[in-house]
Scaffold this motif. Structure first.
Motif, PDB file in Angstrom:
ATOM      1  N   THR A 182      -1.684   7.432   4.146  1.00  0.00           N
ATOM      2  CA  THR A 182      -2.899   6.533   4.913  1.00  0.00           C
ATOM      3  C   THR A 182      -3.942   6.117   4.041  1.00  0.00           C
ATOM      4  N   GLN A 183      -3.483   6.511   2.603  1.00  0.00           N
ATOM      5  CA  GLN A 183      -4.426   6.120   1.681  1.00  0.00           C
ATOM      6  C   GLN A 183      -3.594   5.446   0.420  1.00  0.00           C
ATOM      7  N   VAL A 184      -4.494   4.667  -0.183  1.00  0.00           N
ATOM      8  CA  VAL A 184      -3.944   4.235  -1.605  1.00  0.00           C
ATOM      9  C   VAL A 184      -5.072   4.341  -2.456  1.00  0.00           C
ATOM     10  N   ARG A 185      -4.680   4.933  -3.863  1.00  0.00           N
ATOM     11  CA  ARG A 185      -5.455   5.015  -4.920  1.00  0.00           C
ATOM     12  C   ARG A 185      -5.126   3.932  -6.078  1.00  0.00           C
ATOM     13  N   ALA A 236      -6.362  -1.066   7.308  1.00  0.00           N
ATOM     14  CA  ALA A 236      -5.874  -2.539   7.005  1.00  0.00           C
ATOM     15  C   ALA A 236      -5.261  -2.946   5.274  1.00  0.00           C
ATOM     16  N   VAL A 237      -6.298  -2.037   4.565  1.00  0.00           N
ATOM     17  CA  VAL A 237      -5.796  -2.469   3.113  1.00  0.00           C
ATOM     18  C   VAL A 237      -4.450  -1.553   3.015  1.00  0.00           C
ATOM     19  N   VAL A 238      -4.161  -0.407   3.483  1.00  0.00           N
ATOM     20  CA  VAL A 238      -3.049   0.116   3.342  1.00  0.00           C
ATOM     21  C   VAL A 238      -1.749  -0.672   4.094  1.00  0.00           C
ATOM     22  N   ASP A 290       0.598  -9.695   6.395  1.00  0.00           N
ATOM     23  CA  ASP A 290       0.035 -10.612   5.358  1.00  0.00           C
ATOM     24  C   ASP A 290      -1.403 -11.216   5.325  1.00  0.00           C
ATOM     25  N   VAL A 291      -2.055 -10.694   6.237  1.00  0.00           N
ATOM     26  CA  VAL A 291      -3.570 -10.774   6.593  1.00  0.00           C
ATOM     27  C   VAL A 291      -4.326 -10.068   5.271  1.00  0.00           C
ATOM     28  N   ARG A 292      -4.941 -10.870   4.624  1.00  0.00           N
ATOM     29  CA  ARG A 292      -5.726 -10.053   3.339  1.00  0.00           C
ATOM     30  C   ARG A 292      -6.916  -9.218   4.028  1.00  0.00           C
ATOM     31  N   PRO A 293      -7.050  -8.034   3.655  1.00  0.00           N
ATOM     32  CA  PRO A 293      -8.122  -7.300   4.399  1.00  0.00           C
ATOM     33  C   PRO A 293      -9.476  -7.378   3.731  1.00  0.00           C
ATOM     34  N   LYS A 322     -12.336 -10.457  -0.121  1.00  0.00           N
ATOM     35  CA  LYS A 322     -11.228  -9.875   0.702  1.00  0.00           C
ATOM     36  C   LYS A 322     -10.340  -9.144  -0.729  1.00  0.00           C
ATOM     37  N   TRP A 323      -9.342  -8.384  -0.387  1.00  0.00           N
ATOM     38  CA  TRP A 323      -8.426  -8.097  -1.426  1.00  0.00           C
ATOM     39  C   TRP A 323      -7.575  -9.091  -1.634  1.00  0.00           C
TER      40      TRP A 323
END
Length: 392
Positions: free
Chosen positions: A265-268, A291-293, A301-304, A331-332
């Motif tokens: 559920t998380q990215v670091r 949304a980022v994950v 493909d939607v940039r968060p 956005k990211w």
């Protein structure tokens, strides 16, 4: 503590004894012989608090014990000598054991014929590769294993050739609380994880000391600053090489594959240059972070949106994290990353012409909160500089 010991040969019994202060395991498989199975039933025991839970049937007897309460949760036997489906049944039974459970396995009489299909499942609960006597006719075998993801140090097995038994185990096992308090599960290092529950675990690297524990999924560490090469991997199973290789990143499709087996559920994101800053951020535990994950896992493909989606770690001294409203379109990532380059390694985040999180194989632009362009702030590479991605 969980104290395990073996009774003498005259007593010929194996037991598991538990009280609030200690757990005692006495586990024994007797010398191979030609005695019929009814005799073996009288000689072999697995007891919990004085009660025998051994199924006392031929071949592989399994008892599952809670490492938290000491309760015997289940027991079953598999006739791997005569039943052609017993090996597969044992495999499936072991693979379905989840959580912090102690697994006691022993052969009663003979069990070699149909055991090969279950050997990987035995390894999942921490049997070693030394299973020769398990597959030998009338060889003896006992195992005190563990079904949890992170294997504790007390796991042990014994085996012997026919006529050279008994196989026996005597050991002291800390309770789950003792293990937790000792910090065993807080050690960084390699762990065996069976993501697909197939009985074939893979070795991965876990950072257990940073804010609760993380799985390493991408890792580039500079060895020679003049060589700027690393590999982009398409399968999530390549994460088993992350720690040793130190030159690979996952694609978003590999991340998507991983997420089907491991619901992170998380990215670091963590990068650092010795001559420059450290960028160290995690995605937030909210819908914006999710949304980022999803984006970096190739699920959309939607940039968060940037703002509200990340939490800087304590050692983060980058400019990027505090200026989310200046990220590209706030956005990211970067539009070109969707079609041309991997999302994790190419413009994961960026403030145009100032601060980028970026590295490409064979390219001069290895950036960590800087920008390799004339008259812009850029810090050269040094041995030990790194770019890493973790999930949890």
């Amino acid at each position: 503590m969980f104290l395990a010991k073996v009774e003498n040969e005259q007593q010929k019994e194996a037991s598991v004894i538990w009280d609030t202060k200690e757990k005692t395991v006495k586990h024994r498989r007797l010398r191979g012989s030609r005695q019929v199975s009814t005799v073996w039933c009288r000689l072999y025991y697995i007891k919990v608090n004085g009660k025998d839970y051994c199924p006392h049937l031929r071949d592989h007897n399994v008892v599952i014990v809670s490492s938290v309460t000491g309760t015997a949760l289940d027991s079953k036997a598999f006739d791997t000598a005569a039943n052609s489906s017993a090996g597969n049944n044992l495999r499936d039974y072991l693979n379905n054991i989840n959580g912090d459970k102690i697994v006691l396995v022993a052969i009663q009489n003979e069990g070699s014929t149909y055991i090969p299909s279950a050997t990987d499942a035995l390894k999942r609960v921490a049997a070693t590769d030394d299973l020769l006597n398990l597959t030998e006719y009338r060889g003896s075998f006992v195992l005190v294993g563990y079904a949890g993801v992170n294997k504790p140090p007390w796991i042990v097995q014994q085996s012997a050739e026919r006529g050279k038994g008994p196989s026996e185990i005597s050991l002291t096992i800390p309770s789950s609380t003792d293990i937790r308090d000792s910090g065993f599960f807080e050690r960084d290092g390699e762990y065996w994880v069976d993501f697909e529950k197939t009985g074939s675990p893979m070795k991965v690297y876990c950072d257990m000391r940073t804010d609760g524990g993380w799985l390493l999924v991408s890792n580039v560490v500079v060895d020679n600053p003049s060589s700027r090469q690393f590999f982009i991997k398409l399968s999530y199973r390549e994460i088993s090489n992350c720690h040793s290789n130190k030159a690979l990143f996952m694609t978003e499709n590999a991340m998507k594959e991983l997420r089907t087996h491991f619901s992170f559920t998380q990215v670091r994101f963590h990068c650092s240059k010795q001559q420059g800053p450290t960028s160290h951020d995690t995605t937030a535990s909210n819908s914006t972070g999710e949304a980022v994950v999803q984006y970096f896992s190739g699920q959309t493909d939607v940039r968060p949106l940037a703002c509200g989606s990340l939490d800087p770690m304590k050692d983060d001294n980058s400019r990027t994290a505090g200026l989310c409203n200046q990220w590209l379109s706030q956005k990211w990532s970067h539009d070109i990353s969707i079609s041309l380059h991997g999302r994790l390694n190419d413009h994961a985040n960026a403030i145009r012409y100032l601060h980028h999180l970026l590295l490409r194989p064979g390219d001069s632009r290895w950036e960590c909160d800087d920008y390799n362009f004339p008259n812009k702030e850029f810090f050269g590479l040094s041995s030990g500089d790194f770019w890493k991605v973790f999930v949890r």
